[in-house]
Design a protein around this motif. Structure first.
Motif, PDB file in Angstrom:
ATOM      1  N   ILE A  32      57.077 -29.508  40.373  1.00  9.15           N
ATOM      2  CA  ILE A  32      55.887 -28.957  41.027  1.00  9.15           C
ATOM      3  C   ILE A  32      54.976 -30.072  41.527  1.00  9.15           C
ATOM      4  O   ILE A  32      54.439 -30.010  42.638  1.00  9.15           O
ATOM      5  N   VAL A  33      54.815 -31.123  40.715  1.00  6.75           N
ATOM      6  CA  VAL A  33      53.994 -32.271  41.125  1.00  6.75           C
ATOM      7  C   VAL A  33      54.562 -32.878  42.408  1.00  6.75           C
ATOM      8  O   VAL A  33      53.824 -33.195  43.342  1.00  6.75           O
ATOM      9  N   ARG A  34      55.890 -32.994  42.453  1.00  5.57           N
ATOM     10  CA  ARG A  34      56.524 -33.595  43.635  1.00  5.57           C
ATOM     11  C   ARG A  34      56.302 -32.724  44.876  1.00  5.57           C
ATOM     12  O   ARG A  34      55.956 -33.224  45.953  1.00  5.57           O
ATOM     13  N   ALA A  35      56.490 -31.424  44.732  1.00  5.73           N
ATOM     14  CA  ALA A  35      56.304 -30.518  45.867  1.00  5.73           C
ATOM     15  C   ALA A  35      54.860 -30.550  46.341  1.00  5.73           C
ATOM     16  O   ALA A  35      54.587 -30.545  47.551  1.00  5.73           O
ATOM     17  N   ARG A  36      53.912 -30.594  45.392  1.00  2.00           N
ATOM     18  CA  ARG A  36      52.489 -30.643  45.751  1.00  2.00           C
ATOM     19  C   ARG A  36      52.177 -31.941  46.504  1.00  2.00           C
ATOM     20  O   ARG A  36      51.414 -31.936  47.477  1.00  2.00           O
ATOM     21  N   GLN A  37      52.760 -33.050  46.070  1.00  2.00           N
ATOM     22  CA  GLN A  37      52.540 -34.331  46.762  1.00  2.00           C
ATOM     23  C   GLN A  37      53.083 -34.281  48.187  1.00  2.00           C
ATOM     24  O   GLN A  37      52.449 -34.794  49.118  1.00  2.00           O
ATOM     25  N   VAL A  38      54.236 -33.668  48.376  1.00  2.00           N
ATOM     26  CA  VAL A  38      54.814 -33.530  49.721  1.00  2.00           C
ATOM     27  C   VAL A  38      53.904 -32.671  50.598  1.00  2.00           C
ATOM     28  O   VAL A  38      53.672 -32.994  51.777  1.00  2.00           O
ATOM     29  N   ILE A  39      53.375 -31.590  50.025  1.00  2.00           N
ATOM     30  CA  ILE A  39      52.458 -30.728  50.779  1.00  2.00           C
ATOM     31  C   ILE A  39      51.239 -31.530  51.233  1.00  2.00           C
ATOM     32  O   ILE A  39      50.818 -31.448  52.389  1.00  2.00           O
ATOM     33  N   MET A  40      50.663 -32.304  50.310  1.00  2.00           N
ATOM     34  CA  MET A  40      49.489 -33.112  50.650  1.00  2.00           C
ATOM     35  C   MET A  40      49.821 -34.123  51.736  1.00  2.00           C
ATOM     36  O   MET A  40      49.030 -34.363  52.660  1.00  2.00           O
ATOM     37  N   TYR A  41      51.003 -34.714  51.637  1.00  2.00           N
ATOM     38  CA  TYR A  41      51.436 -35.696  52.642  1.00  2.00           C
ATOM     39  C   TYR A  41      51.568 -35.043  54.017  1.00  2.00           C
ATOM     40  O   TYR A  41      51.070 -35.570  55.021  1.00  2.00           O
ATOM     41  N   HIS A  96      46.013 -40.527  46.546  1.00  2.00           N
ATOM     42  CA  HIS A  96      47.098 -41.097  45.738  1.00  2.00           C
ATOM     43  C   HIS A  96      48.431 -40.439  46.083  1.00  2.00           C
ATOM     44  O   HIS A  96      49.461 -41.122  46.252  1.00  2.00           O
ATOM     45  N   SER A  97      48.438 -39.111  46.194  1.00  2.00           N
ATOM     46  CA  SER A  97      49.675 -38.382  46.501  1.00  2.00           C
ATOM     47  C   SER A  97      50.209 -38.746  47.877  1.00  2.00           C
ATOM     48  O   SER A  97      51.416 -38.951  48.070  1.00  2.00           O
ATOM     49  N   HIS A  98      49.307 -38.812  48.845  1.00  2.00           N
ATOM     50  CA  HIS A  98      49.686 -39.173  50.219  1.00  2.00           C
ATOM     51  C   HIS A  98      50.327 -40.556  50.260  1.00  2.00           C
ATOM     52  O   HIS A  98      51.392 -40.759  50.853  1.00  2.00           O
ATOM     53  N   LEU A  99      49.690 -41.519  49.589  1.00  2.00           N
ATOM     54  CA  LEU A  99      50.198 -42.897  49.599  1.00  2.00           C
ATOM     55  C   LEU A  99      51.516 -43.008  48.831  1.00  2.00           C
ATOM     56  O   LEU A  99      52.388 -43.797  49.205  1.00  2.00           O
ATOM     57  N   LYS A 100      51.653 -42.236  47.766  1.00  2.00           N
ATOM     58  CA  LYS A 100      52.887 -42.296  46.972  1.00  2.00           C
ATOM     59  C   LYS A 100      54.087 -41.822  47.788  1.00  2.00           C
ATOM     60  O   LYS A 100      55.141 -42.470  47.788  1.00  2.00           O
ATOM     61  N   ASP A 146      57.276 -43.975  48.875  1.00  2.21           N
ATOM     62  CA  ASP A 146      58.613 -43.559  48.445  1.00  2.21           C
ATOM     63  C   ASP A 146      59.554 -43.351  49.627  1.00  2.21           C
ATOM     64  O   ASP A 146      60.779 -43.523  49.484  1.00  2.21           O
ATOM     65  N   LEU A 147      59.008 -42.982  50.787  1.00  2.67           N
ATOM     66  CA  LEU A 147      59.850 -42.778  51.970  1.00  2.67           C
ATOM     67  C   LEU A 147      60.573 -44.057  52.382  1.00  2.67           C
ATOM     68  O   LEU A 147      61.604 -44.007  53.049  1.00  2.67           O
ATOM     69  N   ILE A 148      60.018 -45.191  51.990  1.00  8.53           N
ATOM     70  CA  ILE A 148      60.614 -46.479  52.373  1.00  8.53           C
ATOM     71  C   ILE A 148      61.915 -46.728  51.627  1.00  8.53           C
ATOM     72  O   ILE A 148      62.860 -47.295  52.178  1.00  8.53           O
ATOM     73  N   THR A 149      61.984 -46.262  50.386  1.00 13.98           N
ATOM     74  CA  THR A 149      63.133 -46.599  49.542  1.00 13.98           C
ATOM     75  C   THR A 149      63.987 -45.400  49.152  1.00 13.98           C
ATOM     76  O   THR A 149      65.017 -45.570  48.505  1.00 13.98           O
ATOM     77  N   ASP A 150      63.569 -44.199  49.509  1.00  7.71           N
ATOM     78  CA  ASP A 150      64.268 -42.994  49.069  1.00  7.71           C
ATOM     79  C   ASP A 150      64.820 -42.211  50.268  1.00  7.71           C
ATOM     80  O   ASP A 150      64.123 -41.382  50.861  1.00  7.71           O
ATOM     81  N   PRO A 151      66.081 -42.457  50.648  1.00  6.37           N
ATOM     82  CA  PRO A 151      66.664 -41.756  51.804  1.00  6.37           C
ATOM     83  C   PRO A 151      66.692 -40.245  51.616  1.00  6.37           C
ATOM     84  O   PRO A 151      66.566 -39.490  52.582  1.00  6.37           O
ATOM     85  N   GLY A 152      66.846 -39.785  50.362  1.00  2.61           N
ATOM     86  CA  GLY A 152      66.852 -38.353  50.115  1.00  2.61           C
ATOM     87  C   GLY A 152      65.527 -37.707  50.466  1.00  2.61           C
ATOM     88  O   GLY A 152      65.490 -36.607  51.044  1.00  2.61           O
ATOM     89  N   LEU A 153      64.446 -38.397  50.149  1.00  3.55           N
ATOM     90  CA  LEU A 153      63.118 -37.884  50.484  1.00  3.55           C
ATOM     91  C   LEU A 153      62.911 -37.870  51.992  1.00  3.55           C
ATOM     92  O   LEU A 153      62.303 -36.940  52.537  1.00  3.55           O
ATOM     93  N   VAL A 154      63.405 -38.896  52.662  1.00  2.00           N
ATOM     94  CA  VAL A 154      63.316 -38.945  54.127  1.00  2.00           C
ATOM     95  C   VAL A 154      63.962 -37.702  54.724  1.00  2.00           C
ATOM     96  O   VAL A 154      63.408 -37.051  55.617  1.00  2.00           O
ATOM     97  N   GLN A 155      65.125 -37.353  54.198  1.00  2.00           N
ATOM     98  CA  GLN A 155      65.844 -36.182  54.711  1.00  2.00           C
ATOM     99  C   GLN A 155      65.067 -34.894  54.416  1.00  2.00           C
ATOM    100  O   GLN A 155      65.002 -33.981  55.259  1.00  2.00           O
ATOM    101  N   GLU A 156      64.485 -34.810  53.229  1.00  2.00           N
ATOM    102  CA  GLU A 156      63.690 -33.625  52.869  1.00  2.00           C
ATOM    103  C   GLU A 156      62.524 -33.442  53.836  1.00  2.00           C
ATOM    104  O   GLU A 156      62.280 -32.339  54.334  1.00  2.00           O
ATOM    105  N   ILE A 157      61.788 -34.518  54.092  1.00  2.00           N
ATOM    106  CA  ILE A 157      60.620 -34.447  54.975  1.00  2.00           C
ATOM    107  C   ILE A 157      61.038 -34.035  56.381  1.00  2.00           C
ATOM    108  O   ILE A 157      60.369 -33.214  57.033  1.00  2.00           O
ATOM    109  N   GLU A 158      62.159 -34.584  56.860  1.00  2.00           N
ATOM    110  CA  GLU A 158      62.645 -34.231  58.195  1.00  2.00           C
ATOM    111  C   GLU A 158      62.967 -32.739  58.276  1.00  2.00           C
ATOM    112  O   GLU A 158      62.631 -32.066  59.263  1.00  2.00           O
ATOM    113  N   LYS A 159      63.617 -32.199  57.260  1.00  2.00           N
ATOM    114  CA  LYS A 159      63.973 -30.775  57.250  1.00  2.00           C
ATOM    115  C   LYS A 159      62.730 -29.896  57.185  1.00  2.00           C
ATOM    116  O   LYS A 159      62.662 -28.858  57.845  1.00  2.00           O
ATOM    117  N   ILE A 160      61.751 -30.315  56.395  1.00  2.00           N
ATOM    118  CA  ILE A 160      60.500 -29.546  56.277  1.00  2.00           C
ATOM    119  C   ILE A 160      59.765 -29.528  57.609  1.00  2.00           C
ATOM    120  O   ILE A 160      59.241 -28.482  58.039  1.00  2.00           O
TER     121      ILE A 160
END
Length: 449
Positions: free
Chosen positions: A386-395, A422-426, A430-444
């Motif tokens: 939930i924390v992760r999803a909330r951070q993505v929403i804020m971003y 803090h959530s936005h910056l995190k 993380d997008l720099i080093t986490d290809p999976g997160l990059v893909q998630e953001i693109e799909k969203i």
């Protein structure tokens, strides 16, 4: 090389097929190839406005088309020449360029050994939140090329300053380490050189040519898609340079994970160093870019016009500069300052419509994507998913919809604005080093288009 007139006519046919009729008529009328000097083709244009527009909007298309038709072309420059109508026996009037023995070559000289354009330096580079990490990495590389962040892979949309950055690195290394051999090259040029070496049965000469450099800067690496033999040759070149601690820098319009048809072993090499994204500039950065451009070119614009441009033009830097050039051209034609009302009328078609999606809808969509209850986003919980999803929403709310930190916090359960920052910056980090997160953001993001 074929005669200039025939070469340019052939190129214009291709360019016309790849642009709208209005753009082709407006920007390519009264242009011609004026001369060639050591691999550089000089294209004559009627005025400064056309010169800027061709460079900012059509340069890559022009270079690619010329390379297709003209062989060994190292670079393209644009120069202003006077045209006058010359009546011929034909019904139509043709335009003939008037040139002097000494052409007004006002553009900076591009070094034929390294292909670096000296106008690209960090002195004219605007740093802001949109590119500050990439800039910091670049400065670190300058302290110890080949050892700090090798390879360096910078990616982002068109017109965000990637070429300016990577060429600035090359020019800075050139100044600081005069004995180092540097080469700036597009992937397209590298591929053409490789194919030519196979046709001429000179593959060893090709290898020697590219392996002699201490620093190789390769632009537009995304065009390697589908070029299997070029990928193989780049893989071996990479290994040779990397193993001897020589600096390698790539630029692309997308993350290496999203380059279609990229071999796994080459993907692994491209991603093995530092991968950084450059995004669209925020308001403060756009304001700084406009003011720097005005100062560099000795332009005059009222403060209210400058502020309006920065607030309204949310696209890339190239589009921003194009709109600015349009205002300056109008100001010069009318021989007076452009008012705010005139500025609004002139650039109204360049302003992107604002995205209009309710915060609650964004929360619901992203919660559904992560398969969690929408209500849990607003609750005080430390559950990891939930924390992760909330951070993505804020971003997403901050990056894509420019909603203020306090309002985001207020709408997401009364969170303090520092938590949102803090959530936005995190997520950004993380997008720099986490290809999976990059893909998630693109799909969203696709869900909101």
């Amino acid at each position: 090389m074929i005669p200039f007139k025939d070469l340019w006519n052939s190129c214009l046919l291709d360019i016309e097929a790849n642009t709208s009729r209005a753009n082709f008529t407006t920007w390519f009328k009264n242009t011609s190839i004026v001369k060639e000097d050591q691999g550089t083709l000089y294209i004559g244009v009627p005025n400064e406005f056309v010169k800027d527009w061709l460079y900012n909007k059509f340069h890559k298309l022009i270079v690619k088309t010329l390379m297709t038709h003209g062989g060994d072309i190292r670079s393209v420059e644009y120069i202003i020449i006077k045209y006058e109508p010359q009546t011929t026996a034909k019904e139509n009037t043709q335009i003939k360029p008037q040139t002097n023995k000494e052409l007004p070559l006002t553009d900076l000289y591009i070094n034929k050994e390294d292909n670096l354009n000296p106008k690209y330096t960090f002195n004219s580079f605007i740093v802001g939140p949109f590119n500050e990490l990439a800039y910091a990495v670049a400065q670190s590389i300058l302290n110890n090329p080949g050892h700090n962040y090798n390879p360096f892979f910078v990616y982002g949309g068109t017109g965000l300053g990637k070429t300016h950055m990577i060429q600035s690195i090359g020019n800075s290394i050139k100044t600081k380490y005069p004995n180092k051999k540097i080469l700036y090259v597009s992937l397209e040029r590298f591929s053409i050189d490789y194919v030519t070496s196979l046709q001429n049965k000179t593959p060893n000469a090709f290898k020697e040519k590219y392996r002699k450099y201490d620093v190789i800067i390769m632009d537009d690496i995304q065009f390697i898609s589908g070029k299997d033999k070029t990928q193989e040759e780049l893989f071996h070149l990479f290994n040779t340079l990397y193993e001897s601690n020589r600096q390698i820098i790539f630029s692309s319009d997308k993350h290496p994970n999203f380059i279609q048809g990229l071999e796994e072993r080459l993907l692994s090499r491209l991603s093995s160093g530092m991968t950084v994204q450059i995004v669209e500039p925020d308001y403060e950065s756009r304001l700084a870019i406009i003011k720097a451009k005005i100062t560099q070119n000795n332009y005059q614009l009222d403060e209210d016009v400058i502020s309006y441009l920065a607030a309204s033009l949310e696209g890339n830097i190239r589009e921003l500069e194009g709109s600015l050039n349009a205002l300056i051209a109008q100001s010069n034609l009318k021989n007076k300052s452009i008012s705010l009302t005139e500025a609004k009328a002139l650039i109204k078609n360049n302003i992107k419509p604002k995205k209009n999606v309710a915060i609650k809808e964004i929360v619901a969509t992203i919660a559904e994507y992560y398969n969690i209850e929408e209500a849990s986003i607003y609750e005080k919980t430390r559950r990891k998913e939930i924390v992760r999803a909330r951070q993505v929403i804020m971003y997403i709310l901050r990056e894509d919809f420019s909603i203020s930190y306090p309002l985001i916090g207020q709408k997401l359960g009364g969170k303090d604005h520092t938590t949102v920052i803090h959530s936005h910056l995190k997520i950004k980090k993380d997008l720099i080093t986490d290809p999976g997160l990059v893909q998630e953001i693109e799909k969203i993001r696709i869900m909101f288009k």
